[in-house]
Scaffold this active site. Structure first.
Site, short mmCIF file in Angstrom:
data_model
loop_
_atom_site.label_atom_id
_atom_site.label_comp_id
_atom_site.label_asym_id
_atom_site.label_seq_id
_atom_site.Cartn_x
_atom_site.Cartn_y
_atom_site.Cartn_z
N GLU A 1 -6.13 -2.52 16.60
CA GLU A 1 -5.55 -1.35 15.96
C GLU A 1 -5.08 -0.32 16.99
OE1 GLU A 1 -8.04 0.55 13.03
OE2 GLU A 1 -6.56 2.12 12.60
N ARG B 1 0.79 -1.23 0.00
CA ARG B 1 0.00 0.00 0.00
C ARG B 1 0.82 1.27 0.00
NH1 ARG B 1 -4.71 -2.09 4.19
NH2 ARG B 1 -5.62 -3.49 2.67
#
Lengths: 670, 248
Positions: A453, A337
């Site tokens: 996260e 990414r």
């Protein structure tokens, strides 16, 4: 305080097994005398709450939405990685470990990542047993696909709604425990502080978002699973309510905050269209399996497209620059990414962006539709198929794979992506930084854990696709339930934690005072006004590319916005009722501090790393010319910040990263 | 675009509500409906009024949080979308738009356009799960092959986002599309068979207790469902329910 990662000794492949064999256990009969608070009920928090309750602990779970099923994990589209090697294409625990460490640009903790790869296969078994309808092939076995940054097919998926299905799996496991009375669920509640008693996390202060009531909740341990802080940019792919508050509150009470500047800019988002925009929408990275990314080769064509004189489909193959395939022949459109995002920015900065704002590149499915169409014609014994037939057959396959994503795109942009290429541009997506945790997932506050996260440990400076879901569920189902037991074994004689102590009283008072301040401030500007200003500074100066001067300016500007916010913010309504503006005010106040620490962290890190591109640090020659330049000699460490009042005064602690099983080297996807 | 909005305002669950008119100007056709609501709220905050409370979160059509009854339709005039995916290009300059909360006794209003959907939670807790330990000591995921057809059909049912549009749009406020979808997902998978009887009995019982009405096969739910959950799921639930009753 010196950082102790508590990584067990011994060979990496035995660490987790040996560790589990040696930790303290809590007798099943004693678990019912122990309370655990879980804040956030997405993939990490939901799976943790369900498993801890099943083990026998009394769990109190908190979510700001009306149901755990709404957590933003639900929006993850593409899939979940697991080293099952069902495809027989060379996958293994080691290879998943290797890909993840390399993909993270060598800034994650080896032992954690290895453990993640090790338990990944269990996750799939677990979810299938729960009734998660993963995609199957015609033989009835599980299907896989590939994601950016890897050369094997290890991604399990449920159409383009994998996050949804995995979350609903965890949610159903929670529901079973709620029905048994082992989880007490607090919907529409927000944690506003953690309570520390004798140095240990012993509870939280929460606000009931319907009545406004401030509540005290005690427990023997507190688990933060509140997700990422991408909304610090105002525009991001996060849900509107996603916030940093729980993580930031524990930071202010002693939990170190690690690598805040490691934020992922996701390459395949729908470009922004105007100033009114409230958020950005991600298109799954899995689209890059079949989509080819390009911009026109010639500037005249760019102009013609922008002015509507030409359509992208008018350009022939050799008038297009498939820049990822050109620059990275080995990985092509499936580079990680950060590499794909930077390459898109590079082309758009050079003037080749294809929409009105100049911030978009094409993601084109024409050749995939043709390829699949021809294949289908063969399978169905259609001789000399017409072009229309090939298109129809090919479209059918693409629709089956990505139909919901194409529909979503069409609804937002009002263009049919089967006929004309999609337009995409990078946007803030996932935060790799977060609360510092040791191997046990415990923060620097004893008894306070952080998973998913919200912590920093597994993804380094960049997260590979389909590994967020993996980490959330690994932490919740398989890691925390062991490690927390080791800590709680000392608490079997403690008894209920009272909520009338001075620590609870003080924490509650601080929360109430702050709420009253907002309600009575009578300023002139809305909360969103300040949030948007913060977001602009973050994107312009602390975004995909950063430099020393810009970062210094950003720190000063954010401080200035924060000061204005506290003077001039306007929050209508009352404290003792549902008040969404008041909720936002508290969250933006925290983002205004986090944003400055974020810039400070980026300023300190004088290297390009993962999604963090430092303009001063770039390869100047050789095959990698123009690529990001990492500096392992000086920066192979985790930056863990200790709170000291103003974000600018935060103190840096370094956890040196050791790479014993993987050689540190330049990432190459050429 | 310039629009007139007629919005249901209600201070809390005990207060009496009423429709209030608002004007918004300079609305772009590219805005989502909720971004238009943001513009209204920013305007209200700036003039010292309380903004309109409405539920929303992911704004990409998947969390199921957004609701809104727009011009008499759940999630408004477009098909197959949630309110957050509804765009202003569906409206015209000068339009008057009526915005109300979900209408159903089992979804009481909390404030303005926000309703309480926890009745859905309690139905799920009554049996919307497979009782497997979350220990990881389960058998290999490929040990029980599942036909692609069954897996795809289960996935179609599992796609339900729990938004409640089916209930809000049903003249009987029936929750059978929602419950049918969950029952179907598990009924189609081998893992769900063991508890099938208890599951359907308990979920249906809870659905009735919550005050949802019955299905009279009008089909409005299917039309308004943003995820295209089909009526077949209701039929499948009825079959499962019948089977369970016969087993007794």
């Amino acid at each position: 305080m010196a950082l102790d990662s508590k990584v067990p000794k011994g060979p990496i492949k035995d660490k987790w097994t040996d560790y589990k064999n040696k930790i303290n256990l809590v007798n099943p009969a004693n678990k019912r005398h122990i309370d655990v608070i879980v804040v956030g009920t997405g993939l990490a928090g939901g799976s943790a709450a369900a498993t801890l309750a099943e083990l026998g602990y009394n769990v109190k779970a908190f979510a700001y939405q009306d149901s755990p099923r709404r957590a933003h994990s639900i929006a993850a589209q593409g899939g979940i990685n697991a080293a099952k090697n069902y495809q027989g294409d060379g996958d293994s625990t080691y290879r998943l470990f290797y890909d993840t460490v390399k993909g993270g640009d060598y800034r994650s903790r080896e032992a954690n990542v290895y453990r993640l790869a090790e338990v990944s296969a269990n996750i799939i078994d677990q979810c299938v047993a729960q009734g998660v309808p993963f995609a199957r092939d015609y033989g009835g076995l599980l299907d896989n696909r590939s994601f950016g940054g890897v050369l094997v097919s290890r991604t399990f998926y449920a159409k383009g709604q994998t996050g949804q299905q995995l979350l609903l799996g965890a949610y159903s496991a929670m529901n079973r425990q709620i029905a048994r009375g082992k989880i007490e669920m607090f919907n529409r509640h927000e944690m506003l502080d953690v309570v520390v008693v004798d140095g240990k996390a012993r509870g939280i202060i929460a606000r009931n978002l319907i009545t406004g009531e401030i509540e005290r909740h005690s427990a023997h341990a507190v688990v933060i699973a509140s997700g990422g802080y991408g909304n610090v940019y105002f525009l991001s792919t996060n849900a509107m309510g996603s916030n940093a508050t729980a993580a930031w509150k524990i930071h202010k009470k002693g939990a170190y905050f690690a690598n805040p500047c490691f934020t992922q800019i996701h390459p395949t988002c729908i470009p922004r269209s105007g100033d009114y925009q409230s958020k950005l929408t991600l298109m799954s990275e899995s689209l890059r399996n079949d989509g080819r990314i390009w911009v026109p080769k010639n500037m005249e064509d760019v102009m013609a497209i922008r002015e509507g004189r030409k359509k992208p489909t008018d350009l022939s193959e050799d008038e297009r620059d498939y820049y990822l395939e050109r620059r990275y022949p080995a990985f092509g459109n499936l580079v990680p990414r950060d590499v794909a995002s930077r390459a898109a920015k590079e082309r758009c900065d050079a003037g080749y962006g294809v929409n009105a704002t100049g911030e978009a590149v094409y993601l084109d499915f024409a050749s995939a539709i043709e390829r699949y169409g021809k294949e289908q014609a063969k399978i169905h014994n259609i001789d000399n198929p017409t072009e229309a037939k090939i298109y129809e057959l090919g479209k059918g396959i693409v629709e089956a794979k990505y139909g919901n994503l194409f529909q979503m795109y069409e609804k937002i942009v009002d263009e049919d992506p089967y006929k004309t290429p999609m337009m995409i541009y990078p946007a803030t997506h996932y935060t790799m930084g977060g609360v510092w945790v040791d191997y046990n997932l415990m923060t620097t506050i004893p008894g306070c854990y952080c998973i998913g996260e919200a912590n920093f440990s597994d993804h380094g400076a960049n997260r590979l696709g389909a590994s967020a879901l993996m980490q959330g569920l690994a932490d919740g189902y398989f890691v925390l339930p062991y490690t927390i037991g080791d800590y709680l074994a000392d608490d079997i004689r403690t008894g209920k934690i009272p909520t009338d102590s001075k620590e609870f009283e003080e924490a509650e008072k601080a929360v109430t005072d702050r709420i009253n301040f907002f309600i009575n401030n009578n300023g002139t500007k809305s909360v969103d006004h300040f949030h948007k200003r913060l977001g602009k500074v973050m994107w312009d100066k602390v975004g995909m590319a950063r430099n020393e001067q810009g970062l210094k300016e950003a720190m000063a500007e954010i401080k200035q916005i924060r000061e204005e916010f506290w003077k001039d913010v306007k929050v209508p309504g009352n404290a003792n009722e549902m008040n969404p503006e008041l909720e936002k005010a508290g969250r933006v106040a925290d983002f205004l501090e986090l944003g400055e620490l974020f810039a400070k962290d980026a300023l300190m890190r004088e290297e390009s790393c993962g999604g963090h591109f430092r303009e001063e640090s770039v390869e100047e020659s050789g095959e990698q010319k123009g690529e990001a330049k990492r500096n392992d000699k000086d920066f192979a460490f985790v930056a863990a910040w200790e709170y000291k009042g103003e974000p600018a005064d935060a103190v840096l602690h370094k956890e040196e990263l050791e790479f014993k099983d993987i050689e540190l080297k330049q990432r190459s996807y050429k | 675009m310039n629009l007139t909005l007629k919005i249901w305002r209600q201070k809390d669950s005990n207060a009496k509500g009423q429709m209030v008119d608002y004007k918004v100007t300079d609305i772009s056709e590219h805005m989502s409906f909720l971004e238009m609501m943001d513009v209204l709220n920013e305007q209200l905050v700036n003039t010292g009024e309380e903004p309109v409370a409405f539920d929303h979160d992911c704004r990409e059509g998947i969390c199921g949080m957004c609701s809104l009854y727009i011009n008499g339709e759940a999630h408004g005039p477009d098909r197959g979308v949630t309110t957050c995916q509804l765009h202003m290009r569906m409206f015209k300059d000068g339009d008057t738009i009526t915005i109300e909360p979900w209408r159903a006794a089992a979804f009481p209003v909390i404030k303005d356009l926000v309703v309480d959907r926890t009745s859905f939670e309690r139905i799920q807790q009554a049996g919307g799960y497979i009782s497997v330990n979350t220990s990881g000591n389960t058998q290999d995921a490929n040990a029980i092959p599942i036909s692609k057809h069954a897996a795809d059909e289960a996935m179609d049912a599992a796609t339900c986002i729990g938004c409640g549009a089916c209930v809000a749009t049903c003249k009987n406020s029936s929750a059978m599309l929602f419950v049918g979808a969950k029952v179907s997902q598990y009924a189609l998978l081998p893992q769900g068979q063991v508890e099938a009887t208890d599951r359907v009995m308990n979920m249906v019982k809870q659905m009735d207790l919550e005050g949802f009405g019955n299905c009279t096969n009008t089909g409005a739910c299917e039309i308004e469902c943003p995820k295209g959950i089909s009526l077949e799921n209701i039929a499948r639930m009825n079959r499962e329910f019948l089977k369970a009753n016969l087993k007794g």
